[in-house]
Scaffold this active site. Structure first.
Site, PDB file in Angstrom:
ATOM      1  N   HIS A  62       1.161  -1.539   0.170  1.00  0.00           N
ATOM      2  CA  HIS A  62       0.004  -0.089  -0.080  1.00  0.00           C
ATOM      3  C   HIS A  62       1.064   1.623  -0.345  1.00  0.00           C
ATOM      4  O   HIS A  62       1.500   1.333   0.951  1.00  0.00           O
ATOM      5  CB  HIS A  62      -0.714  -0.113   1.254  1.00  0.00           C
ATOM      6  CG  HIS A  62      -1.888  -1.487   1.539  1.00  0.00           C
ATOM      7  ND1 HIS A  62      -3.164  -1.271   0.687  1.00  0.00           N
ATOM      8  CD2 HIS A  62      -1.567  -2.417   1.408  1.00  0.00           C
ATOM      9  CE1 HIS A  62      -3.981  -2.050   0.950  1.00  0.00           C
ATOM     10  NE2 HIS A  62      -2.871  -3.586   1.497  1.00  0.00           N
ATOM     11  N   ASN A  94      -6.447   0.864  -3.565  1.00  0.00           N
ATOM     12  CA  ASN A  94      -7.350   1.651  -1.822  1.00  0.00           C
ATOM     13  C   ASN A  94      -6.727   3.152  -1.560  1.00  0.00           C
ATOM     14  O   ASN A  94      -6.089   3.555  -0.390  1.00  0.00           O
ATOM     15  CB  ASN A  94      -7.436   0.790  -0.715  1.00  0.00           C
ATOM     16  CG  ASN A  94      -6.286   0.736  -0.538  1.00  0.00           C
ATOM     17  OD1 ASN A  94      -4.720   0.293  -0.521  1.00  0.00           O
ATOM     18  ND2 ASN A  94      -6.250  -0.101   1.355  1.00  0.00           N
ATOM     19  N   ASP A 305       1.862  -7.318   2.713  1.00  0.00           N
ATOM     20  CA  ASP A 305       0.805  -6.348   3.116  1.00  0.00           C
ATOM     21  C   ASP A 305       1.312  -5.253   3.975  1.00  0.00           C
ATOM     22  O   ASP A 305       0.781  -4.999   4.934  1.00  0.00           O
ATOM     23  CB  ASP A 305      -0.355  -7.067   3.869  1.00  0.00           C
ATOM     24  CG  ASP A 305      -1.203  -6.446   3.836  1.00  0.00           C
ATOM     25  OD1 ASP A 305      -1.462  -5.672   2.934  1.00  0.00           O
ATOM     26  OD2 ASP A 305      -2.290  -6.610   4.701  1.00  0.00           O
ATOM     27  N   HIS A 309       0.807   3.426   8.572  1.00  0.00           N
ATOM     28  CA  HIS A 309      -0.530   4.364   9.012  1.00  0.00           C
ATOM     29  C   HIS A 309       0.685   5.571  10.000  1.00  0.00           C
ATOM     30  O   HIS A 309       1.894   5.284  10.350  1.00  0.00           O
ATOM     31  CB  HIS A 309      -1.252   3.644   9.375  1.00  0.00           C
ATOM     32  CG  HIS A 309      -2.135   3.245   9.290  1.00  0.00           C
ATOM     33  ND1 HIS A 309      -3.211   3.619   7.690  1.00  0.00           N
ATOM     34  CD2 HIS A 309      -2.908   1.883   9.089  1.00  0.00           C
ATOM     35  CE1 HIS A 309      -3.589   2.427   8.103  1.00  0.00           C
ATOM     36  NE2 HIS A 309      -2.845   1.511   8.190  1.00  0.00           N
ATOM     37  N   PHE A 323      -6.486  -0.333  10.333  1.00  0.00           N
ATOM     38  CA  PHE A 323      -5.991  -1.831  10.547  1.00  0.00           C
ATOM     39  C   PHE A 323      -4.732  -2.327   9.884  1.00  0.00           C
ATOM     40  O   PHE A 323      -3.954  -0.610   8.888  1.00  0.00           O
ATOM     41  CB  PHE A 323      -6.676  -2.855   9.691  1.00  0.00           C
ATOM     42  CG  PHE A 323      -7.741  -3.709  10.377  1.00  0.00           C
ATOM     43  CD1 PHE A 323      -7.072  -4.134  11.385  1.00  0.00           C
ATOM     44  CD2 PHE A 323      -8.955  -2.755  10.337  1.00  0.00           C
ATOM     45  CE1 PHE A 323      -9.060  -4.955  11.951  1.00  0.00           C
ATOM     46  CE2 PHE A 323     -10.051  -2.723  11.387  1.00  0.00           C
ATOM     47  CZ  PHE A 323      -9.800  -4.322  12.069  1.00  0.00           C
TER      48      PHE A 323
END
EC number: 3.5.2.3
Length: 428
Positions: A62, A94, A305, A309, A323
């Site tokens: 991500h 996303n 993965d 954040h 998450f």
């Protein structure tokens, strides 16, 4: 002009470490042999006997850009990839906006070209805005540069939508990559429905939330002939379903993360949101099933993965925090130290799970060290011990449950197309 990397140690086909030299020209490996002669204009880099592996390939990252640049950017995320030895990564969709149109995908491809430190393969979403209601234009997105299709971050809730998506993907010979989660079974949980949830009175996410989606999708893959790939598999039931599907000849593949291999819900010490990820850490029994599934080939490879954040977001507590954890900079050292050094797997197996296997699964040009291959590789110090310190991460995300773990196997140099894109001590 060529570049010769002298005194490298690499794995032969038998899994033995041998010392040799690697010559690179035009972005490709042109020669692997002992004591290569350097011409006057060749650059010579002495690796001093360190281990050299094919550049790692991570199909689950991500990068947050566009729309989440406070968490990560393409530039910072790909530098983190380079520091971790990853030379090819696939960017999850996303983002804001989602790459669900030709225009959005073309913007993303151009942004990658402008700012990425390693090779980036962009996913397109399966549905418009990842809302699960309307399929994207698969043909247009493939033509614009989409690597594969996924709604990762959420599961595709409608069986009809997934069935039609697989039909379209199969017609284009492209994979459907699935985050498997039945939203009617999450119970708005934040951890696994197990011992930790009970201890703290938290709502738990049961294992069946994942496995019921995989069971559904396996049947859809069988019906359509689509290559169906399971993201971050986490339960023993899911492993059993994938194993049986493979035995039946269905085109199903699966990945597992380092954190699900190394941790279970019993390892969560407190209400620390750095241990909050989706899928959550499961039971010890699930963890063992994942290891066994990886070793027997049911699970095809490892993917991080990587999900950065901010510190502020992760400080909101186990219930409210988002998450996800970061993983690009720690994957190899963690797995080398806790799998290879402890005899769970061989060095060759680990390297293959991080390079050759994902490349083969997704038909990516990479993942091998051989003459004619792309000159994408990583130099690794297998001996120096170092504690994981999030403050040294080049990723914007510092959210890891592995802070303080002491590991060996740290990359010291990463090469993409024959050029050094990251080197220890340079520009850190």
């Amino acid at each position: 002009m060529a570049t010769i990397f002298k005194r490298v140690r690499l794995l032969n086909e038998q899994g033995e470490l041998i010392q040799t030299d690697i010559k690179v020209a035009g972005g490709r490996i042109v020669q692997i042999a002992h004591d290569l002669h350097a011409e006057a204009d060749d650059e010579v880099i002495d690796v001093d006997g360190q281990f050299v592996a094919p550049g790692f390939v991570d199909v689950h990252v991500h990068l947050r850009e566009p729309g989440g640049e406070h968490k990560e950017t393409i530039a910072t995320g790909t530098l983190a990839a380079a520091k971790g030895g990853f030379t090819t990564i696939a960017a999850m969709p996303n983002t804001k906006p989602v790459p669900d149109t030709k225009q959005h995908m073309e913007w993303l491809v151009n942004r990658i070209r402008e700012t990425a430190h390693v090779r980036v393969l962009p996913y397109a979403s399966i549905t418009v805005r990842q809302a699960g209601k309307q399929l994207v234009d698969f043909v247009a997105l493939k033509e614009a540069g989409a690597f594969a299709f996924t709604d990762d971050g959420v599961g595709v809730q409608s069986a009809r939508i997934m069935y039609e998506a697989m039909q379209q993907a199969a017609a284009l010979d492209m994979p459907i990559v699935a985050h498997c989660e039945d939203e009617t079974l999450t119970y708005k949980g934040c951890v696994h429905d197990g011992s930790f949830a009970k201890r703290y009175g938290l709502s738990g996410i049961p294992s069946v939330c994942e496995s019921v989606h995989i069971a559904r999708d396996v049947l859809l893959a069988e019906a359509t002939g689509c290559h169906y790939h399971v993201c971050h598999i986490s339960t023993k039931q899911s492993v059993r379903i994938v194993r049986e599907a493979k035995q039946a000849g269905i085109r199903v593949t699966a990945e597992v993360t380092p954190h699900h291999l190394l941790l279970c819900d019993e390892d969560i010490p407190t209400l620390d949101a750095n241990f909050k990820m989706n899928p959550p850490l499961r039971t010890k029994e699930d963890q063992q099933a994942l290891i066994e599934g990886l070793l027997d080939g049911t699970i095809d490879f490892i993917a991080t993965d990587h999900a950065p954040h901010t510190k502020e977001e992760k400080s909101e507590g186990m219930v409210l925090a988002p998450f996800g954890i970061v993983g690009l900079e720690t994957a190899f050292p963690l797995l080398y130290t806790h799998f290879v050094e402890k005899g769970i797997c061989t060095l060759k197996q680990l390297v293959d799970w991080l390079s050759k296997k994902p490349a083969e699964t997704f038909r990516i040009d990479g993942g091998e060290l051989k003459v004619g291959a792309k000159a994408d590789f990583v130099v690794i110090d297998l001996h120096t011990e170092q504690a994981i310190d999030p403050n040294t991460f080049v990723s914007k995300g510092k959210n890891t449950p592995f802070a303080g773990w002491t590991c060996k196997g740290w990359p010291t140099m990463t090469i993409v197309a024959g050029k050094i894109v990251w080197q220890k001590g340079r520009g850190e």
